[in-house]
Design an enzyme around this catalytic site. Sequence first.
Site, short mmCIF file in Angstrom:
data_model
loop_
_atom_site.label_atom_id
_atom_site.label_comp_id
_atom_site.label_asym_id
_atom_site.label_seq_id
_atom_site.Cartn_x
_atom_site.Cartn_y
_atom_site.Cartn_z
N GLY A 1 0.81 -1.21 0.00
CA GLY A 1 0.00 0.00 0.00
C GLY A 1 0.84 1.26 0.00
O GLY A 1 0.46 2.27 -0.61
N ASP A 2 1.99 1.21 0.67
CA ASP A 2 2.89 2.37 0.69
C ASP A 2 3.46 2.63 -0.71
O ASP A 2 3.63 3.78 -1.12
CB ASP A 2 4.02 2.14 1.69
CG ASP A 2 3.50 1.84 3.08
OD1 ASP A 2 2.40 2.31 3.42
OD2 ASP A 2 4.19 1.12 3.82
#
Length: 309
Positions: free
Chosen positions: A248-249
């Site tokens: 997600g980062d």
Amino acid sequence: MILTVTLNTALDITYRVGALRPHASHRVSAVAERPGGKGVNVARVLAALGHGTTVTGFAGGATGWAVRERLAETAGVVDALLPVAGATRRTIAVVDERTGDTTQLNEPGPQIAPAEWGAFLDHYEELLSDASAVALCGSLPPGVPVGAYAGLIKTARSAGVPVLLDTSGEPLRRGVAARPDLVKPNTDELAELTGSHDPSRATQDARRRGARAVVASLGPQGLLALTPDGRWHATPPTREHGNPTGAGDSAVAGLLSGLVEQLPWPARLTRAVALSAATVRAPAAGEFDRPAYEKLLGQVVVTGGTTAA
């Protein structure tokens, strides 16, 4: 310069074991240590994409020193972390090599004193003067006000700096009300914010609450974006198996770099999904498999269009 804020930095430790079994001893086949926390992971991916990036937040104790030592070895990332009395946390990821599943253990982080928080606010305002965009990422350490991100969003907006918010719970709810340019929740975070488990309806609700654009992470189903320009759904060609920590980062890094480069939304989403999938193939958070990323850029499918959102 792109600024990433990680108020709860961490030393990410990844263990790989043949098979993870409860109540059993395990022989670790490999260990990796990286500076971590969501915004730090974002910064490393941005730097790998060629964007100069500054990391700020807090660092303290022996773990904080280890984080800063490793950041100093990362080309393209400037360390602007503030020292604090408490000890930076550790996060432990245990990867089961048989199934590809990951078990995550996250420490809470150091207690931040009022004077330390006040010093950070001054430091943040100074850093914004050179920033082309800012990402506010992750959990809040103890002692930081629950409305901290809302205040940081307002400060960025006053400085004319576009801001992306990636957090959860009450900090997300208050932050959305401060009208960030983009929020990137996952489906659970979005459901908690809006009360709806339908991502399409929930993204609409999140925009009504104040976010200019919403990009929801749907896990293996990719990203769903609702923006002032339209709605899109971007999906990877296949489900990746590996360590999802930091995926997600990497998506945030793709979205933020696309914003700074003024790419159209389909190109931003393609980059974000390709980076996310390529991160699953990498050994640790904040890294991505570059050959896989370059291949995936041509395989991500984006549907939708520029109808009014």
